[in-house]
Design a protein around this motif. Structure first.
Motif, mmCIF file in Angstrom:
data_model
loop_
_atom_site.group_PDB
_atom_site.id
_atom_site.type_symbol
_atom_site.label_atom_id
_atom_site.label_comp_id
_atom_site.label_asym_id
_atom_site.label_seq_id
_atom_site.Cartn_x
_atom_site.Cartn_y
_atom_site.Cartn_z
ATOM 1 N N MET A 202 -5.719 -0.214 6.618
ATOM 2 C CA MET A 202 -6.410 0.846 7.345
ATOM 3 C C MET A 202 -6.825 1.925 6.355
ATOM 4 S SD MET A 202 -3.081 2.768 9.051
ATOM 5 C CE MET A 202 -4.023 4.072 9.811
ATOM 6 N N THR A 203 -7.679 2.815 6.808
ATOM 7 C CA THR A 203 -7.975 4.015 6.029
ATOM 8 C C THR A 203 -7.016 5.101 6.502
ATOM 9 O OG1 THR A 203 -10.310 3.406 5.820
ATOM 10 C CG2 THR A 203 -9.731 5.718 5.429
ATOM 11 N N ALA A 204 -6.133 5.514 5.617
ATOM 12 C CA ALA A 204 -5.118 6.496 6.001
ATOM 13 C C ALA A 204 -5.751 7.852 6.251
ATOM 14 C CB ALA A 204 -4.069 6.602 4.909
ATOM 15 N N SER A 205 -5.280 8.521 7.295
ATOM 16 C CA SER A 205 -5.720 9.894 7.572
ATOM 17 C C SER A 205 -4.824 10.872 6.825
ATOM 18 C CB SER A 205 -5.664 10.174 9.076
ATOM 19 O OG SER A 205 -6.488 9.278 9.781
ATOM 20 N N THR A 206 -5.263 12.105 6.750
ATOM 21 C CA THR A 206 -4.492 13.131 6.035
ATOM 22 C C THR A 206 -3.142 13.353 6.710
ATOM 23 O OG1 THR A 206 -6.538 14.225 5.365
ATOM 24 C CG2 THR A 206 -4.521 15.524 5.227
ATOM 25 N N THR A 207 -2.102 13.449 5.899
ATOM 26 C CA THR A 207 -0.768 13.735 6.412
ATOM 27 C C THR A 207 -0.047 14.676 5.459
ATOM 28 O OG1 THR A 207 1.430 12.798 6.887
ATOM 29 C CG2 THR A 207 0.036 11.562 5.355
ATOM 30 N N PHE A 208 0.839 15.515 6.013
ATOM 31 C CA PHE A 208 1.662 16.375 5.164
ATOM 32 C C PHE A 208 2.574 15.537 4.275
ATOM 33 C CE2 PHE A 208 0.582 19.575 8.411
ATOM 34 C CZ PHE A 208 0.229 20.636 7.581
ATOM 35 N N ALA A 209 2.896 14.331 4.715
ATOM 36 C CA ALA A 209 3.678 13.402 3.890
ATOM 37 C C ALA A 209 2.720 12.685 2.935
ATOM 38 C CB ALA A 209 4.431 12.417 4.781
ATOM 39 N N SER A 210 2.134 13.454 2.017
ATOM 40 C CA SER A 210 0.999 12.969 1.220
ATOM 41 C C SER A 210 1.345 11.801 0.305
ATOM 42 C CB SER A 210 0.421 14.122 0.392
ATOM 43 O OG SER A 210 1.437 14.703 -0.428
ATOM 44 N N ALA A 211 2.593 11.705 -0.128
ATOM 45 C CA ALA A 211 2.974 10.619 -1.043
ATOM 46 C C ALA A 211 2.976 9.254 -0.347
ATOM 47 C CB ALA A 211 4.340 10.894 -1.659
ATOM 48 N N ILE A 212 2.990 9.248 0.987
ATOM 49 C CA ILE A 212 2.938 7.972 1.709
ATOM 50 C C ILE A 212 1.639 7.845 2.514
ATOM 51 C CG2 ILE A 212 5.433 7.591 1.742
ATOM 52 C CD1 ILE A 212 5.521 8.631 4.605
ATOM 53 N N GLN A 213 0.626 8.602 2.091
ATOM 54 C CA GLN A 213 -0.696 8.525 2.729
ATOM 55 C C GLN A 213 -1.445 7.324 2.140
ATOM 56 O OE1 GLN A 213 -2.836 12.311 3.088
ATOM 57 N NE2 GLN A 213 -4.736 11.221 2.686
ATOM 58 N N ILE A 214 -0.995 6.140 2.536
ATOM 59 C CA ILE A 214 -1.500 4.886 1.956
ATOM 60 C C ILE A 214 -1.792 3.911 3.089
ATOM 61 C CG2 ILE A 214 -0.906 2.927 0.467
ATOM 62 C CD1 ILE A 214 0.938 4.920 -1.087
ATOM 63 N N GLY A 215 -3.010 3.387 3.128
ATOM 64 C CA GLY A 215 -3.417 2.487 4.203
ATOM 65 C C GLY A 215 -3.416 1.020 3.827
ATOM 66 N N ASP A 216 -3.347 0.741 2.513
ATOM 67 C CA ASP A 216 -3.385 -0.653 2.054
ATOM 68 C C ASP A 216 -2.274 -0.855 1.022
ATOM 69 O OD1 ASP A 216 -4.134 -3.263 1.653
ATOM 70 O OD2 ASP A 216 -5.969 -2.796 0.538
#
Length: 341
Positions: A202-216
């Motif tokens: 998926m295309t990850a959306s913005t999250t405060f947990a930025s280090a796990i903002q990964i869609g693939d």
């Protein structure tokens, strides 16, 4: 719960669990270079913590480090670490998945050693956190270990460490693992809820947990294998849930990252559902130090986050420089504390 623990992997050299794997990887690169192998430097794509660990250990070893970062998608505290340690930093107009694609292409063409968790040396270092947990419990395995998940190498590393100890006869069983994802970047959660049917990036959306903002995530297959082998679970956390959980944990004296808030939210949900019992020995893995994410904490306690109630915010009280005014405020505060207790 009467047996709940938080494993602080962020109290380390560069402030995250990534140090465990990176010291192993950079040591091996150092060895290769001393054997005159054609390695001119080490490169990684990063959401922040990987680049901090890589640049620090490379600086200590005198090895050039090259970092691909997604522009405007990591905290300033994370960005400054590789810069301060002398890494060659490329800020690229894409997300982490785009950076990962580029670094894989570049390292296939140039003699730059790839340092992402796709590299099994990283996981050999990261599995030591699982061994530490068992050692700290005098070789008695906890019932549950909850780990935030992004690129998904760490959940497999924990499984690998626990499984190794079981095979060595140090423990007679391994914990059930829970992988916790941000709802804005939850491909593993969706895969789990579908009964492990076809995985969809998926295309990850913005999250405060930025280090796990990964869609693939590159370690999807290893993560699924680990979770299936230990009867594991995947949970998710919304932005409000993870930020509230972070604030609650901080109010006990910790200073955790938003990713740990994701893991704590998974704990809250599984306790509420009765999946985790009140007497189950449970370990929540805190992956990074809260000092890397001070802006998100400032925004939360200032109630400056749109569409978020920030229920546990604790803003400073503005008072005039007057003894009477200060006394009034303090009496009001102490009275409310007395009522609360």
């Amino acid at each position: 719960m009467n047996d709940l623990w938080v494993k602080h992997c962020g109290i380390s050299h560069t402030g995250s669990f990534k140090d465990l794997g990176m010291t192993v990887l950079v040591s091996q690169v150092n060895r290769l270079r001393k054997m005159n192998r054609p390695v001119v430097g080490v490169g990684c794509a990063s959401t922040g913590d990987t680049s901090a660990a890589l640049s620090a250990y490379c600086a200590a070893a005198g090895i050039p480090s090259i970092v691909f970062l997604p522009a405007n998608k990591i905290s300033m505290a994370q960005l400054v670490q590789p810069i301060a340690n002398g890494a060659f930093v490329l800020s690229i107009d894409t997300d982490f998945d785009g950076c990962m694609k580029l670094i894989r292409e570049v390292t296939s063409e140039l003699p730059i050693y790839l340092a992402n968790s796709l590299n099994s040396l990283r996981l050999e270092g990261q599995k030591t956190a699982a061994i530490e947990i068992l050692q700290q419990f005098d070789w008695q395995a906890p019932e549950w270990v909850i780990v935030p998940g992004g690129n998904l190498g760490n959940i497999y590393a924990f499984y690998k460490g626990f499984k190794m100890c079981q095979e060595l006869g140090l423990v007679d069983r391994i914990p059930r693992l829970v992988c916790a994802q941000a709802a804005n970047a939850n491909p593993l959660y969706l895969h789990y809820k579908s009964g492990w049917k076809d995985f969809k990036a998926m295309t990850a959306s913005t999250t405060f947990a930025s280090a796990i903002q990964i869609g693939d995530p590159v370690s999807i297959d290893r993560a699924v294998y680990a979770l299936q082998q230990c009867d594991g679970i995947v949970e998710e956390a919304t932005e409000e849930e993870l930020m509230d959980a972070m604030a609650q944990a901080d109010s006990t004296g910790m200073f955790i990252c938003p990713h740990t808030g994701v893991a704590l939210t998974a704990l809250f949900k599984l306790r509420k559902q009765g999946v985790i019992a009140p007497t189950d020995r449970t370990v929540v893995v805190s992956t990074a130090h809260g000092l890397k994410f001070t802006q998100s904490k400032v925004d939360y306690h200032s109630k400056a986050i749109p569409d978020m109630a920030c229920r546990f915010s604790n803003p400073p009280v503005e008072v005039k420089a007057d003894f009477g005014a200060v006394m009034d405020v303090l009496k009001s505060y102490l009275g409310s504390q007395k009522l609360r207790s």
